[in-house]
Enzyme design. Structure first.
Site, PDB file in Angstrom:
ATOM      1  N   ARG A   1     -21.917  -6.461  12.569  1.00 24.20           N
ATOM      2  CA  ARG A   1     -22.884  -5.705  13.535  1.00 24.20           C
ATOM      3  C   ARG A   1     -24.513  -5.766  13.004  1.00 24.20           C
ATOM      4  NH1 ARG A   1     -24.330  -5.857  18.706  1.00 24.20           N
ATOM      5  NH2 ARG A   1     -26.077  -6.374  17.576  1.00 24.20           N
TER       6      ARG A   1
ATOM      7  N   CYS B   1      -7.657  -1.734  -4.891  1.00 19.52           N
ATOM      8  CA  CYS B   1      -6.215  -1.615  -4.928  1.00 19.52           C
ATOM      9  C   CYS B   1      -5.387  -3.117  -4.982  1.00 19.52           C
ATOM     10  CB  CYS B   1      -5.472  -0.936  -3.516  1.00 19.52           C
ATOM     11  SG  CYS B   1      -5.719   1.067  -3.823  1.00 19.52           S
TER      12      CYS B   1
ATOM     13  N   CYS C   1       0.900  -1.180  -0.088  1.00 17.71           N
ATOM     14  CA  CYS C   1       0.027   0.046   0.093  1.00 17.71           C
ATOM     15  C   CYS C   1       0.986   1.144   0.081  1.00 17.71           C
ATOM     16  CB  CYS C   1      -0.960   0.075   1.170  1.00 17.71           C
ATOM     17  SG  CYS C   1      -1.833  -1.429   1.548  1.00 17.71           S
TER      18      CYS C   1
ATOM     19  N   CYS D   1     -34.436  -1.222  12.369  1.00 17.93           N
ATOM     20  CA  CYS D   1     -33.225  -0.404  13.034  1.00 17.93           C
ATOM     21  C   CYS D   1     -34.007   0.676  13.726  1.00 17.93           C
ATOM     22  CB  CYS D   1     -32.485   0.110  12.096  1.00 17.93           C
ATOM     23  SG  CYS D   1     -31.815  -0.869  10.960  1.00 17.93           S
TER      24      CYS D   1
ATOM     25  N   CYS E   1     -35.310   0.500  17.827  1.00 18.47           N
ATOM     26  CA  CYS E   1     -34.418   0.492  18.794  1.00 18.47           C
ATOM     27  C   CYS E   1     -33.597   1.859  18.923  1.00 18.47           C
ATOM     28  CB  CYS E   1     -33.379  -0.481  18.790  1.00 18.47           C
ATOM     29  SG  CYS E   1     -34.171  -2.030  19.190  1.00 18.47           S
ATOM     30  N   HIS E   2     -32.845   2.231  17.680  1.00 16.48           N
ATOM     31  CA  HIS E   2     -31.773   3.094  17.580  1.00 16.48           C
ATOM     32  C   HIS E   2     -32.283   4.646  17.317  1.00 16.48           C
ATOM     33  CE1 HIS E   2     -28.829   0.207  17.853  1.00 16.48           C
ATOM     34  NE2 HIS E   2     -29.290  -0.553  17.113  1.00 16.48           N
TER      35      HIS E   2
ATOM     36  N   CYS F   1     -27.839  -7.664  14.585  1.00 14.87           N
ATOM     37  CA  CYS F   1     -29.161  -6.850  14.798  1.00 14.87           C
ATOM     38  C   CYS F   1     -30.336  -7.360  13.925  1.00 14.87           C
ATOM     39  CB  CYS F   1     -28.997  -5.457  14.320  1.00 14.87           C
ATOM     40  SG  CYS F   1     -28.339  -4.236  15.681  1.00 14.87           S
TER      41      CYS F   1
ATOM     42  N   CYS G   1       2.379   3.029  -3.126  1.00 18.48           N
ATOM     43  CA  CYS G   1       1.653   4.166  -4.067  1.00 18.48           C
ATOM     44  C   CYS G   1       1.291   5.392  -3.049  1.00 18.48           C
ATOM     45  CB  CYS G   1       0.208   3.691  -4.488  1.00 18.48           C
ATOM     46  SG  CYS G   1       0.762   2.612  -5.922  1.00 18.48           S
ATOM     47  N   HIS G   2       0.988   5.144  -1.825  1.00 23.96           N
ATOM     48  CA  HIS G   2       0.224   5.952  -0.898  1.00 23.96           C
ATOM     49  C   HIS G   2       1.088   6.562   0.004  1.00 23.96           C
ATOM     50  CE1 HIS G   2      -3.755   5.102  -2.127  1.00 23.96           C
ATOM     51  NE2 HIS G   2      -3.581   3.842  -2.082  1.00 23.96           N
TER      52      HIS G   2
END
Lengths: 108, 283
Positions: B240, B136, B99, B199, B202-203, B244, B102-103
């Site tokens: 995650r 990449c 990586c 979702c 709850c959130h 849920c 290039c970066h």
């Protein structure tokens, strides 16, 4: 056997004589308990760090015996009183015979 | 050197509490290593209709969990970010590149994590940061792509997040990304599973309340990848999501499915204004 094992230690660079300092240590290790089985049902052999010690100028500070119930990447935080300049030496002992070491000096 | 006090994991929690007795759960501020200030509460972005203020999941966690994230040495997620940093510099694939070839240094990528998921013009699709890394790897390095949410992919995502910490999340939701974003929003408000829960139930409707023993957060993903104490490893956003959706007793979407990529974009956009916080520590 265990791969990716890397000890890390955090000790203050300096202290006053007799000061109590906090030392933090962490070693990345899978801590395979020996109780688990792989997808084919065969037991995965135990592979843990079984002992950790810290010495200051040759004098033992702590000596810890570790058991399989300790979870991955064991972390220890403890305090020590520093009487003089010197070097903390940390040693971890692996089941497979490997010994991992780290050292940090402190000036008073 | 005579007196020593042994502290292992359980005692560590006590030490954490003692050090931060002044911290009340909801009024705490997050400063990492005493220098990186993290925005953990902010005005909600304009597109959110039902919420006025957005909060990082860090605020909803117990004091001792909060403290673990305040120092990189105490944050177990940083072990994984360090592994990611190693693969940043590791040469792989047929092109003989890493990586870094290039970066340059990974610090050059500061701010990148803050804008992903992002529309990729050449590919004509919204991409998560993991997909961009894989692009990449395949096309520039000639290396095997990593499986989404695999250990290596999450380590790299954590390393990229770590250098962007403190910078505000700012994913684009307009222009070509808009249709994907709208799909994500639809999923967010759609009830799934035998429990018929979205979702938002709850959130959005119940953050701050308890769901059995767990303190419901707003489901912000600015802290991902997250080190979870329950499984002692980094967890990806889509992993995650799967958890849920599974808990609503539904058949989940697959990791890296168009639905979850859209949902990741939408949920990330709900955190526009919070700081990038990963790798975070959660329960």
């Amino acid at each position: 056997m265990a791969s990716g094992v890397k000890p890390r230690v955090k000790v203050p660079k300096s202290a006053t004589a007799g000061e109590t300092i906090t030392i933090k240590t962490l070693i990345s290790h899978t801590m395979e308990s020996g109780q688990r089985k792989d997808s084919d049902g065969n037991p995965i052999p135990r592979s843990i760090i079984n002992r950790f010690t810290c010495d200051f100028n040759g004098q033992n500070v702590i000596d810890v015996k570790m058991e399989p119930a300790i979870s991955t990447n064991p972390y220890f935080e403890f305090q020590a009183t520093v009487p003089e300049s010197g070097e903390f030496k940390f040693t971890w002992y692996d089941d497979d015979g490997s010994v991992y070491e780290d050292a940090k000096s402190i000036s008073v | 050197m005579k007196k020593t006090v042994m502290r292992t994991a359980s005692a560590l929690a006590l030490a954490g509490l003692a050090a931060t007795a002044a911290l009340a759960d909801e009024s705490a501020d997050l400063i990492i290593n005493g220098e990186i200030e993290i925005t953990i509460r902010a005005a909600a972005p304009a597109h959110m209709e039902n919420v006025d203020e957005i909060f990082s999941g860090w605020l909803f966690r117990a004091d001792e969990t909060q403290v673990m994230e305040m120092d990189d040495f105490d944050n177990p997620g940083m072990i994984f970010a360090e592994n990611g940093l190693e693969s940043w510099d590791a040469v792989e694939g047929t092109e003989g590149k890493s990586c870094a070839s290039c970066h340059g240094a990974i610090e050059e990528m500061a701010g990148v994590k803050a804008v992903y998921p992002k529309w990729n013009e050449a590919a004509g699709e919204v991409r998560t940061i993991q997909l961009q890394v894989n692009d990449c790897r395949e096309n520039r390095m000639g290396a095997e792509p990593w499986k989404v949410d695999s250990g290596s992919a999450l380590n790299m995502e954590a390393a990229l997040a770590a250098v962007s910490r403190g910078m505000p999340v700012n994913v684009a939701i307009d222009g070509p990304a808009q249709s994907t974003w709208e799909l994500g929003k639809e999923i967010y408000y759609t009830r799934f599973g035998q429990l018929e829960m979205a979702c938002a139930n709850c959130h959005e409707d119940n953050y701050g309340n308890m769901i059995r023993a767990d303190h419901l957060s707003q489901g912000q993903i600015n802290g991902f990848p997250a080190y979870r104490l329950k499984n002692a490893k980094l967890n990806g956003v889509q992993g995650r999501f799967r958890g849920c959706v599974r808990d609503t007793m539904a058949e989940t979407f697959a990791t890296n499915s168009p639905e979850f990529i859209a949902l990741e974009l939408y949920v990330a956009s709900r955190g526009n204004g919070l700081s990038v916080e990963g790798p975070s520590v959660r329960n």
